[in-house]
Design an enzyme around this catalytic site. Structure first.
Site, PDB file in Angstrom:
ATOM      1  N   GLY A   1       0.818  -1.216   0.000  1.00  0.00           N
ATOM      2  CA  GLY A   1       0.000   0.000   0.000  1.00  0.00           C
ATOM      3  C   GLY A   1       0.853   1.268   0.000  1.00  0.00           C
ATOM      4  CE1 TYR A   2       1.568   7.968  -0.866  1.00  0.00           C
ATOM      5  CE2 TYR A   2      -0.112   8.478   0.776  1.00  0.00           C
ATOM      6  CZ  TYR A   2       0.910   8.881  -0.054  1.00  0.00           C
ATOM      7  OH  TYR A   2       1.279  10.204  -0.070  1.00  0.00           O
ATOM      8  CB  ILE A   3       1.676   4.502   4.682  1.00  0.00           C
ATOM      9  CG1 ILE A   3       0.625   5.598   4.395  1.00  0.00           C
ATOM     10  CG2 ILE A   3       2.682   4.993   5.726  1.00  0.00           C
ATOM     11  CD1 ILE A   3      -0.255   5.963   5.577  1.00  0.00           C
TER      12      ILE A   3
ATOM     13  CB  SER B   1      -6.226   7.955  11.595  1.00  0.00           C
ATOM     14  OG  SER B   1      -6.813   9.050  10.960  1.00  0.00           O
TER      15      SER B   1
ATOM     16  CE1 TYR C   1      -9.373   3.903   8.214  1.00  0.00           C
ATOM     17  CE2 TYR C   1      -9.731   6.226   8.726  1.00  0.00           C
ATOM     18  CZ  TYR C   1      -8.868   5.168   8.481  1.00  0.00           C
ATOM     19  OH  TYR C   1      -7.511   5.376   8.526  1.00  0.00           O
TER      20      TYR C   1
ATOM     21  CE  LYS D   1      -6.883   2.949  10.833  1.00  0.00           C
ATOM     22  NZ  LYS D   1      -5.937   1.858  10.596  1.00  0.00           N
TER      23      LYS D   1
ATOM     24  CG  ASN E   1      -4.939  15.281   6.238  1.00  0.00           C
ATOM     25  OD1 ASN E   1      -5.112  15.385   7.449  1.00  0.00           O
ATOM     26  ND2 ASN E   1      -5.943  15.288   5.396  1.00  0.00           N
TER      27      ASN E   1
ATOM     28  NE  ARG F   1     -14.900  15.491   2.538  1.00  0.00           N
ATOM     29  CZ  ARG F   1     -13.677  15.031   2.286  1.00  0.00           C
ATOM     30  NH1 ARG F   1     -13.419  14.391   1.174  1.00  0.00           N
ATOM     31  NH2 ARG F   1     -12.697  15.234   3.153  1.00  0.00           N
TER      32      ARG F   1
END
Ligand code: NAD
Ligand code: WQD
Length: 338
Positions: A11-13, A126, A151, A155, A180, A296
């Site tokens: 994954g990304y991280i 997070s 989500y 965490k 972020n 949002r």
């Protein structure tokens, strides 16, 4: 030098952290079921490090299938647990999937760590655990507010489980609360490559500039902030990766002050959405097609970190700011090989 199990390693991280660990001479064993990543990221980690990740394509929700990793690597000394589903919006539509995947994979990895006597564990948490924070910047002592999504709840629940586990067993645990994460590796060969539609601000900006989307919509400019748009703490992915290597070494050297510790990882400064867009336009020398849209639902107005604890205890500080994030994210967008 230690052998480290990285879950969610493609994954990304996870991929950037695997590279950082290999460059620091650690060995990396990776597990990923590729629900949100491509195998190519592992190839580029190998290419950039000139080393080889031992990679397994396994769903961590299947404990017995995951056992092979522990059987084949009885010398794993630390685990960094990235594997999770992370799309906030999707988690409100599929809460059970999020609870099942994120909690079951965490518990399976913890049970296997216990069986195979692995005493050092790092958890991807997070800033979402803080909810609508009012006192800024947030420190690790800032209380958790109600989670804004299932989500976010996974965490918070993860952190509670780990805190108890560290108290009632002999494992040492760190929860890293990322703000972020954004940007890409300076080589241009690693970056964020999600299988889902990008919803985070930085990929939305770069995809708009690349012509993959029509426009970037700023979600509200009527908040009580310096320019009316929301404030966030964007942290460069390479800075985030290096904090994981430091956390592993901190635990391995027994430098931890408590069996369970929490660290904020951000740059300690807030950037508004409109400032982020200006940074992109200035750093990447082009105009972005954006417009102001409605707020949002569920957005936190403003949040940024105090990372003093990570600085003091882990000897970690971020090197990059928003301009370098935009520069590397744009380079990745233009040349990404996968
Ligand atoms: P990502 O989706 O790129 O990486 C997560 C990886 O875990 C993916 O490769 C996915 O395929 C894998 N995975 C998911 N469920 C799995 C399972 N059951 N078995 C095996 N592999 C599984 O996300 P990322 O941005 O790299 O995030 C890594 C961690 O950091 C996650 O726990 C995420 O919640 C957390 N985090 C991310 C952010 C962010 O904005 N990127 C911010 C705070 C926290
Ligand atoms: C940043 C800012 C948007 C897109 C999410 C998760 C959080 C954590 C990090 C995992 C906000 C604005 C965005 C767009 C916009 N992840 N925006 N137009 O919401 O701060 O955090 O990622 O743990 O849990 O919630 O990140 O990148 O979505 O938004 O105006 O098209 O950009 O309103 O102010 P967010 P983001």
């Amino acid at each position: 030098m230690a052998k480290v199990l990285v879950t969610g390693g493609a994954g990304y991280i996870g991929s950037h952290t695997s590279l950082d660990l290999l460059i620091a001479d650690h060995e990396v064993v990776s597990v990923d079921n590729h629900v949100n990543s491509y195998r190519e990221s592992i190839d580029y980690v190998n290419q950039l490090s000139k080393k080889k990740v031992a990679h397994y394509d396994i769903d961590l929700c299947d404990k017995e299938a995951s056992r092979i990793v522990f059987e084949e690597h009885k010398d794993i000394e630390a685990i960094i647990h990235f594997a999770a589903l992370k799309a906030v919006g999707e988690s409100t539509e599929l809460p059970l999937l999020y609870f099942e995947n994120n909690m079951k994979s965490l518990l399976n990895v913890l049970k296997l760590a216990d069986e195979y006597d692995i005493k050092n564990f790092i958890f991807s948490s997070s800033c979402t655990v803080y909810g609508q924070a009012t006192d800024l910047p947030v420190t690790e002592l800032t209380e958790m507010k109600e989670a804004e999504s299932p989500y976010g709840r996974t965490k918070q629940l993860g952190e509670y489980i780990l805190k108890d586990l560290a108290q009632y067993s002999d494992i040492n645990i760190i929860s890293l609360r990322y703000f972020n994460p954004a940007g890409a590796h300076h080589s241009g060969l690693l970056g964020e490559s999600s299988k889902k539609v990008a919803l985070n601000l930085v990929p939305v900006i770069t995809e708009t500039a690349a012509g993959k989307r029509k426009e970037c919509v700023v979600f509200g400019d009527d908040y009580d902030t310096r320019d009316g748009s929301c404030v966030r703490d964007y942290i460069h992915i390479e800075d985030l990766a290096s904090a994981h290597t430091k956390s592993v070494e901190y635990l391995l050297n027994n430098n931890n002050q408590d069996p369970y510790e929490v660290f904020n990882l951000g740059i300690g400064d807030g950037v508004t959405v409109l400032e982020a867009i200006k940074s992109f336009e200035k750093t990447c020398h082009q105009k972005l097609n954006y417009r102001i849209g409605p707020r949002r639902a569920g957005d936190v107005v403003a949040i940024y970190s105090n990372y003093e604890r990570a600085k003091q205890r882990l000897n970690w500080s971020p090197k990059y700011g928003i301009d370098e994030i935009m520069k590397t994210a744009w380079q990745w967008e233009k040349t990404r090989p996968y």
